[in-house]
Scaffold this active site. Structure first.
Site, PDB file in Angstrom:
ATOM      1  CG  MET A 222     -14.666 -34.823 -30.364  1.00  0.00           C
ATOM      2  SD  MET A 222     -16.266 -34.298 -29.711  1.00  0.00           S
ATOM      3  CE  MET A 222     -15.755 -33.602 -28.147  1.00  0.00           C
ATOM      4  N   GLY A 223     -12.359 -31.866 -32.947  1.00  0.00           N
ATOM      5  CA  GLY A 223     -11.392 -30.820 -33.254  1.00  0.00           C
ATOM      6  C   GLY A 223     -10.342 -30.614 -32.177  1.00  0.00           C
TER       7      GLY A 223
ATOM      8  CE  LYS B 160      -9.287 -34.246 -27.287  1.00  0.00           C
ATOM      9  NZ  LYS B 160     -10.103 -35.016 -28.250  1.00  0.00           N
ATOM     10  CB  SER B 161      -4.700 -36.035 -28.603  1.00  0.00           C
ATOM     11  OG  SER B 161      -4.690 -37.426 -28.812  1.00  0.00           O
TER      12      SER B 161
ATOM     13  CB  CYS C 290      -6.521 -35.670 -35.106  1.00  0.00           C
ATOM     14  SG  CYS C 290      -8.036 -34.792 -34.658  1.00  0.00           S
TER      15      CYS C 290
ATOM     16  CG  ASN D  90      -3.757 -38.659 -32.322  1.00  0.00           C
ATOM     17  OD1 ASN D  90      -3.824 -39.224 -33.412  1.00  0.00           O
ATOM     18  ND2 ASN D  90      -4.834 -38.205 -31.706  1.00  0.00           N
TER      19      ASN D  90
END
Length: 316
Positions: free
Chosen positions: A73-74, A45-46, A134, A131
């Site tokens: 998701m945030g 996960k990031s 987002c 990333n």
């Protein structure tokens, strides 16, 4: 028999399928499920500098007709130190040959700098992926849409990382943006790959009976994924496959529900293929099913390995 192996950033994957960052990869038990599955690799996960609970629930919803999903998701995650410790104890000898990819999504350049320095100092064999895409943080625009800021960030981060790394990208919709982004990435020798795409940002899904948005954050606005983003994903994969140089690769992500979509990603130029929405809905058994379907397609077409058709989509 067909060969589904590939290599990314100098590491070999026994199977070119893996999870999309954000799905089934927040906790150690979820990462273990990926190791136990037929996936060829796994990405975490990031991570942000500190742990985050993310946006309020409900923040994910599948869409009717199996066309995809919407999420906001945030960036819920355990903080980068959690994934750094996981990487330190990751047993490569007992991981069935699966390499580990670590996704980082700092809320600022100093955050990303600190996280990259920590992984550099640990000198681990994992591959970092930054990333820049987002779309679900209120008040935080995607860095991938600000070319000048993205290049400035890479000028800081690429030398720190030192070794080959990747970038997770948002979807681009303009040929000029493909040109501009690729020109930036081609300036950095240790950018080994880009992952295309993150979800298509800021869609709105409404239940017509209740007249209510399906998710709570951002007044119902969220990133779109699944089958309905396939063509956008393929376009981004192919656009960067055509433009990147010096052996830079593309990981395809978006719209994979079966072996057919995985085949199309490779045909467009993907060196590996990630599964997100379908993994969320089906579980880790999706990797065995999609692998088998992809093998059947390759046998029917007379291909013995993925290099024989990678990037060879025909145009009219």
């Amino acid at each position: 028999m067909v060969d589904l192996s590939t290599s990314i950033a100098g590491v070999t994957l026994p199977n070119l399928l893996l999870n999309a960052s954000g799905v089934n990869c927040r906790y150690e038990n979820e990462l273990q499920q990926l190791l136990d599955s037929s996936a060829g690799s796994l990405v975490t996960k990031s991570a942000t500098l500190s742990s985050r609970d993310g946006n309020p629930e409900p923040r994910y919803a599948p869409l009717a007709g199996q066309i995809g999903s919407i999420n906001s998701m945030g960036l819920p995650n355990q903080g980068y130190e959690y994934y750094l410790e996981y990487a330190k104890k990751f047993d490569y000898n007992n991981a069935a040959g699966k390499p580990l990819f670590i996704s980082l999504a700092g809320m600022s350049l100093p955050d990303n700098k600190a996280m990259c320095e920590a992984f550099r100092d640990a000198n681990l064999p994992c591959v970092l992926e930054i990333n820049f895409s987002c779309p679900n943080l209120p008040g935080k625009p995607q860095l991938g849409y600000d070319m000048e800021a993205m290049e400035a960030a890479l000028q800081v981060l690429a030398p720190i990382i030192g070794k080959p790394f990747g970038i997770k990208l948002p979807p681009y919709f303009d040929i000029a943006h493909f040109d501009q982004a690729a020109a930036i990435f081609n300036k950095f020798d240790n950018i080994a790959y880009v992952t295309c795409i993150n979800s298509v940002g800021n869609g709105l899904a409404i239940d017509w009976e209740s007249e209510t948005a399906l998710i709570k954050p951002k007044d119902g606005f969220g990133g779109l994924g699944g089958l309905m983003v396939l063509q956008t994903s393929l376009a981004n994969v192919n656009a960067f496959y055509r433009r990147l140089n010096n052996g830079k690769q593309v990981i395809g992500c978006g719209g994979v529900t079966s072996g057919k979509e995985a085949f199309l990603h490779i045909l467009a130029g993907a060196s590996a293929v990630q599964i997100g929405t379908q993994l969320q809905e089906e579980g880790t058994g999706v990797f065995e099913r999609v692998s088998k379907e992809l093998e059947e397609i390759m046998v029917a077409k007379g291909y013995t390995n993925v290099e024989e058709f990678r990037g060879k989509v025909k145009t009219l």
